[in-house]
Design an enzyme around this catalytic site. Structure first.
Site, PDB file in Angstrom:
ATOM      1  N   GLY A 124     -11.698   3.707   6.620  1.00 40.63           N
ATOM      2  CA  GLY A 124     -11.900   2.814   5.683  1.00 40.63           C
ATOM      3  C   GLY A 124     -11.361   2.708   4.676  1.00 40.63           C
ATOM      4  O   GLY A 124     -11.280   1.388   4.064  1.00 40.63           O
TER       5      GLY A 124
ATOM      6  N   ASP B  62      -6.591  -6.528  10.500  1.00 40.70           N
ATOM      7  CA  ASP B  62      -5.464  -5.312  10.050  1.00 40.70           C
ATOM      8  C   ASP B  62      -5.596  -4.348  11.397  1.00 40.70           C
ATOM      9  O   ASP B  62      -6.600  -4.995  12.499  1.00 40.70           O
ATOM     10  CB  ASP B  62      -5.956  -3.172   8.949  1.00 40.70           C
ATOM     11  CG  ASP B  62      -4.976  -2.822   9.015  1.00 40.70           C
ATOM     12  OD1 ASP B  62      -3.902  -2.983   9.231  1.00 40.70           O
ATOM     13  OD2 ASP B  62      -4.934  -1.998   7.754  1.00 40.70           O
TER      14      ASP B  62
ATOM     15  N   LYS C 251       0.951  -1.026   0.206  1.00 36.09           N
ATOM     16  CA  LYS C 251      -0.055   0.391  -0.446  1.00 36.09           C
ATOM     17  C   LYS C 251       1.174   1.559  -0.020  1.00 36.09           C
ATOM     18  O   LYS C 251       1.652   1.805   0.609  1.00 36.09           O
ATOM     19  CB  LYS C 251      -0.685   0.132   1.092  1.00 36.09           C
ATOM     20  CG  LYS C 251      -1.542   1.019   1.228  1.00 36.09           C
ATOM     21  CD  LYS C 251      -2.498   0.824   2.613  1.00 36.09           C
ATOM     22  CE  LYS C 251      -1.538   1.412   4.083  1.00 36.09           C
ATOM     23  NZ  LYS C 251      -2.862   1.593   5.075  1.00 36.09           N
TER      24      LYS C 251
ATOM     25  N   THR D 286      -8.028   2.131   3.754  1.00 33.53           N
ATOM     26  CA  THR D 286      -7.250   0.620   3.398  1.00 33.53           C
ATOM     27  C   THR D 286      -8.038  -0.318   3.012  1.00 33.53           C
ATOM     28  O   THR D 286      -7.689  -1.272   1.649  1.00 33.53           O
ATOM     29  CB  THR D 286      -6.447   0.111   4.524  1.00 33.53           C
ATOM     30  OG1 THR D 286      -5.818   1.548   4.727  1.00 33.53           O
ATOM     31  CG2 THR D 286      -5.914  -0.978   4.216  1.00 33.53           C
TER      32      THR D 286
END
Ligand code: R5P
Length: 310
Positions: A239, A233, A207, A241
């Site tokens: 939210g 996570d 990411k 990600t």
């Protein structure tokens, strides 16, 4: 021994007390009209607070939680030192100092994400908060801290604990995933632990965060065709990600996608956004949130036991 809480972690404190089989003491915690906080240990609880070691459960989130945590620790330390002097003349005004024995259990450590100095002049917020807390207690346990390295060499003992075993249990019984995905490299350790406990496949995404609201996931071939996937996570905030990762999973054929985390912050319409991308959102009750379905008491209890045993 007693577990003590103020206003921001009452439920998880009760769960911790249950897990440890200790009593739970609720302090008086309220706000003045100008929003400043007020803390008082009820007189009938003073004996319990002085008897044996005490574990204070408090979140350093939102900001008011930091002040409340410091005030609770100070109130408890005064009482344990026997400093009860008061203007109303309520007796006793002084008692014997019973020494150390105040531990802090932080379910959600606010400011944990600012754990490095990226530009000169920046404050390493996570460390700054921890240093302040360390002046007021004899040991600290933190649940799923974003980056534990930031607390290295703190002035007091620190026990890191994690709710990943509880997340794994919950996912196994409620979701039965075939595949666990870490949405970034930072969550690999946690998510892979869940995959190992469930005994299912695991992979991660790379990411890049452009800003607080914009995330790019590097395209990666994942073998998720026809599979039930759970993204794991440490926390879900906006939210973003999870939504991007879920998108990547759907486009590669995942039939069901779930999101699981320790800390459900769910800021700025996150739940509404998430429900468009995932089939289920599962969080612990480390902080009060609308998807709190996993009890974090036992995970915190492991941290407390480690502190006390050392
Ligand atoms: C960051 O590295 C954390 O582990 C989470 O992935 C992140 O904080 C989640 O934030 P958001 O939900 O806003 O994408």
């Amino acid at each position: 021994m007693v577990v003590v809480s103020g206003s921001n972690a009452q439920q998880v404190a009760e769960q911790l007390a249950l897990a440890l089989k200790w009593d739970h003491v609720q302090l008086e915690a309220r706000r003045f009209p100008d929003t400043e906080g007020y803390i008082r240990i009820p007189e009938e609880q003073i004996e319990a607070i002085r008897k044996e070691p005490v574990v204070v459960v408090s979140n350093t989130f939102p900001d008011a939680g930091i002040v409340e945590t410091l005030l609770m620790l100070k109130a408890i330390s005064d009482v344990r030192k026997g400093s009860l002097e008061n203007l109303r003349g309520i007796e006793p005004q002084r008692m014997e100092n019973i020494g150390p024995g105040v531990y802090l259990a932080v379910p959600y450590f606010g400011y944990s994400r600012q754990d490095k100095r990226f530009k000169p002049g920046e404050v390493i917020s996570a460390r700054a908060i921890a240093d302040m807390l360390a002046t007021q207690c004899d040991g600290l346990t933190v649940l799923d801290l974003h980056a534990p390295q930031v607390l290295e060499n703190l002035d007091i003992p620190v026990a890191f604990t994690s709710a990943m075993p509880e997340l794994a249990n919950h996912l196994q019984s409620e979701v039965k995933p075939d595949f666990i995905l870490s949405p970034d490299k930072g969550a690999i350790d946690r998510a892979s632990q869940v995959a190992q406990l469930i005994d299912c496949e695991f992979s991660y995404l790379e990411k890049t965060r452009i800003d607080a609201h914009t995330i790019i996931h590097k395209a990666k071939d994942l073998d998720v065709q026809g599979k039930v996937v759970a993204i794991v996570d440490d926390m879900i905030a906006t939210g973003g990600t999870i939504c991007r990762a879920a998108d990547a999973l759907r486009s590669q054929g995942a039939t069901e996608v779930h999101a699981a985390c320790s800390h459900g912050l769910f800021t700025g319409g996150a739940i509404r956004r998430l429900t468009q991308f995932v089939d289920g959102v599962h969080a612990t009750g480390s902080l009060a949130n609308p998807r709190s379905v996993i009890d974090a008491g036992e995970a915190l209890a492991r941290g407390v036991r480690e502190l006390l045993n050392n």
